[in-house]
Design a protein around this motif. Structure first.
Motif, mmCIF file in Angstrom:
data_model
loop_
_atom_site.group_PDB
_atom_site.id
_atom_site.type_symbol
_atom_site.label_atom_id
_atom_site.label_comp_id
_atom_site.label_asym_id
_atom_site.label_seq_id
_atom_site.Cartn_x
_atom_site.Cartn_y
_atom_site.Cartn_z
ATOM 1 N N ILE A 22 0.852 -1.203 0.000
ATOM 2 C CA ILE A 22 0.000 0.000 0.000
ATOM 3 C C ILE A 22 0.883 1.247 0.000
ATOM 4 O O ILE A 22 0.657 2.193 -0.773
ATOM 5 C CB ILE A 22 -0.934 0.008 1.222
ATOM 6 N N MET A 23 1.903 1.249 0.846
ATOM 7 C CA MET A 23 2.811 2.398 0.908
ATOM 8 C C MET A 23 3.622 2.542 -0.383
ATOM 9 O O MET A 23 3.890 3.653 -0.837
ATOM 10 C CB MET A 23 3.741 2.266 2.114
ATOM 11 N N LEU A 24 3.984 1.418 -0.983
ATOM 12 C CA LEU A 24 4.735 1.456 -2.240
ATOM 13 C C LEU A 24 3.904 2.090 -3.349
ATOM 14 O O LEU A 24 4.405 2.912 -4.125
ATOM 15 C CB LEU A 24 5.160 0.043 -2.640
ATOM 16 N N LEU A 25 2.628 1.723 -3.418
ATOM 17 C CA LEU A 25 1.732 2.312 -4.417
ATOM 18 C C LEU A 25 1.638 3.823 -4.217
ATOM 19 O O LEU A 25 1.704 4.605 -5.177
ATOM 20 C CB LEU A 25 0.344 1.686 -4.310
ATOM 21 N N TYR A 26 1.509 4.241 -2.956
ATOM 22 C CA TYR A 26 1.461 5.669 -2.664
ATOM 23 C C TYR A 26 2.754 6.362 -3.092
ATOM 24 O O TYR A 26 2.724 7.468 -3.655
ATOM 25 C CB TYR A 26 1.230 5.890 -1.170
ATOM 26 N N LEU A 27 3.898 5.732 -2.833
ATOM 27 C CA LEU A 27 5.187 6.336 -3.174
ATOM 28 C C LEU A 27 5.334 6.555 -4.670
ATOM 29 O O LEU A 27 5.878 7.580 -5.104
ATOM 30 C CB LEU A 27 6.326 5.454 -2.654
ATOM 31 N N VAL A 28 4.853 5.598 -5.465
ATOM 32 C CA VAL A 28 4.919 5.752 -6.923
ATOM 33 C C VAL A 28 4.108 6.965 -7.362
ATOM 34 O O VAL A 28 4.581 7.813 -8.140
ATOM 35 C CB VAL A 28 4.407 4.470 -7.623
ATOM 36 N N VAL A 29 2.884 7.081 -6.848
ATOM 37 C CA VAL A 29 2.020 8.218 -7.198
ATOM 38 C C VAL A 29 2.628 9.521 -6.685
ATOM 39 O O VAL A 29 2.641 10.546 -7.391
ATOM 40 C CB VAL A 29 0.607 8.015 -6.612
ATOM 41 N N HIS A 30 3.158 9.493 -5.464
ATOM 42 C CA HIS A 30 3.748 10.681 -4.855
ATOM 43 C C HIS A 30 4.965 11.155 -5.643
ATOM 44 O O HIS A 30 5.154 12.364 -5.848
ATOM 45 C CB HIS A 30 4.139 10.362 -3.419
ATOM 46 N N MET A 31 5.790 10.229 -6.094
ATOM 47 C CA MET A 31 6.968 10.602 -6.877
ATOM 48 C C MET A 31 6.568 11.270 -8.193
ATOM 49 O O MET A 31 7.140 12.291 -8.587
ATOM 50 C CB MET A 31 7.826 9.375 -7.163
ATOM 51 N N LEU A 201 12.320 -0.833 -9.309
ATOM 52 C CA LEU A 201 11.459 0.032 -8.502
ATOM 53 C C LEU A 201 12.283 0.875 -7.531
ATOM 54 O O LEU A 201 12.070 2.089 -7.407
ATOM 55 C CB LEU A 201 10.451 -0.804 -7.712
ATOM 56 N N ALA A 202 13.222 0.226 -6.848
ATOM 57 C CA ALA A 202 14.063 0.939 -5.886
ATOM 58 C C ALA A 202 14.864 2.029 -6.572
ATOM 59 O O ALA A 202 14.966 3.161 -6.075
ATOM 60 C CB ALA A 202 14.999 -0.043 -5.180
ATOM 61 N N PHE A 209 12.770 10.706 -6.517
ATOM 62 C CA PHE A 209 12.651 11.581 -5.351
ATOM 63 C C PHE A 209 13.871 12.490 -5.200
ATOM 64 O O PHE A 209 13.743 13.677 -4.891
ATOM 65 C CB PHE A 209 12.453 10.748 -4.082
ATOM 66 N N ILE A 210 15.068 11.941 -5.414
ATOM 67 C CA ILE A 210 16.281 12.743 -5.250
ATOM 68 C C ILE A 210 16.413 13.794 -6.348
ATOM 69 O O ILE A 210 17.079 14.823 -6.168
ATOM 70 C CB ILE A 210 17.522 11.820 -5.216
ATOM 71 N N ALA A 211 15.744 13.572 -7.487
ATOM 72 C CA ALA A 211 15.815 14.543 -8.582
ATOM 73 C C ALA A 211 15.343 15.926 -8.157
ATOM 74 O O ALA A 211 15.834 16.945 -8.664
ATOM 75 C CB ALA A 211 14.981 14.046 -9.765
ATOM 76 N N VAL A 212 14.392 15.988 -7.218
ATOM 77 C CA VAL A 212 13.839 17.290 -6.796
ATOM 78 C C VAL A 212 14.885 18.135 -6.056
ATOM 79 O O VAL A 212 15.143 19.279 -6.456
ATOM 80 C CB VAL A 212 12.571 17.108 -5.952
ATOM 81 N N PRO A 213 15.513 17.636 -4.970
ATOM 82 C CA PRO A 213 16.549 18.456 -4.332
ATOM 83 C C PRO A 213 17.728 18.748 -5.255
ATOM 84 O O PRO A 213 18.304 19.839 -5.206
ATOM 85 C CB PRO A 213 16.978 17.623 -3.115
ATOM 86 N N VAL A 214 18.085 17.801 -6.113
ATOM 87 C CA VAL A 214 19.174 18.042 -7.064
ATOM 88 C C VAL A 214 18.780 19.156 -8.030
ATOM 89 O O VAL A 214 19.589 20.017 -8.370
ATOM 90 C CB VAL A 214 19.524 16.748 -7.832
ATOM 91 N N GLY A 215 17.508 19.158 -8.447
ATOM 92 C CA GLY A 215 17.026 20.212 -9.336
ATOM 93 C C GLY A 215 17.120 21.590 -8.710
ATOM 94 O O GLY A 215 17.472 22.572 -9.361
#
Length: 222
Positions: A22-31, A201-202, A209-215
């Protein structure tokens, strides 16, 4: 029956597997939502506003968002409690050290517990930083784009986030494969494919996710 299932080791592992997925599905959408920040402030702020209006007019303002939050909190609590109880059960079952050394586990396996603790602490920080603004000087409600840029304009904001995302990648890499085994999806013919999916997936989630702070650090997002 529910208590009997919960008290069993298999029951706790199943709870861990389902809550983890469930959390993994959320993480994909959140990313995917996070990556909208590369399309500018207007696009990102509009997306953040849309999250609060999903389901209208049938659902009231923010009702859908709060429903998602409740499901996520339940999944996080179930995952953490079952992981802790399984860990304690494992320690009680083997109170003394092995006479012979066990086969060397992967780095992800050996860091699952610490990774879970790091992620738990990060969730608290992330909420206080970008949801409530409690630890975010100059937080502006209703301006998510600017709040994200402000967070990743500080060295500590970047360090906390990137370390947590690396821990997340390791957690997903091992956790996805373990969940598949618990739920009966694993087999000799499928294990290789499942491990490949876990690795992809990992990698994708960590990089996304890391792309945002790097951006923000490179000035692509400003």
């Amino acid at each position: 029956m529910a208590r009997t299932v919960w008290d069993s080791t298999l029951g706790k592992k199943t709870v861990m597997a389902v809550s983890g997925l469930i959390m993994l599905l959320y993480l994909v959408v959140h990313m995917i939502g996070n990556l909208k920040i590369f399309f500018g402030a207007g696009e990102f702020d509009h997306y953040a506003h849309w999250l609060r209006t999903v389901g209208e007019p049938f659902m009231h303002y923010e009702w859908t968002l709060w429903l998602v939050r409740i499901v996520l909190v339940a999944a996080v609590v179930a995952h953490a409690v079952s992981a802790y109880q399984l860990s304690r059960r494992d320690i009680r079952a083997r109170p003394s050290k092995y006479v012979h050394k066990r086969p060397r586990a992967s780095y992800a396996t050996r860091t699952m517990r610490w990774g879970g603790i790091i992620l738990g602490l990060f969730i608290v920080w992330h909420i206080l930083d970008l949801t409530t603004g409690t630890v975010h000087p100059g937080f502006r409600p209703g301006h998510p784009y600017q709040n994200v840029v402000d967070t990743f304009s500080t060295w500590y904001g970047n360090v906390i986030y990137i370390v947590a995302m690396l821990a997340l990648g390791l957690h997903i890499r091992h956790g996805f494969w373990s969940a598949a085994q618990t739920l009966g999806a694993g087999s000799r013919t499928r294990d290789g494919a499942l491990k490949a999916v876990a690795n992809v997936l990992a990698l994708l989630l960590t990089a996304g996710f890391i792309a945002v702070p790097v951006g923000v650090m490179t000035g692509v997002v400003s």
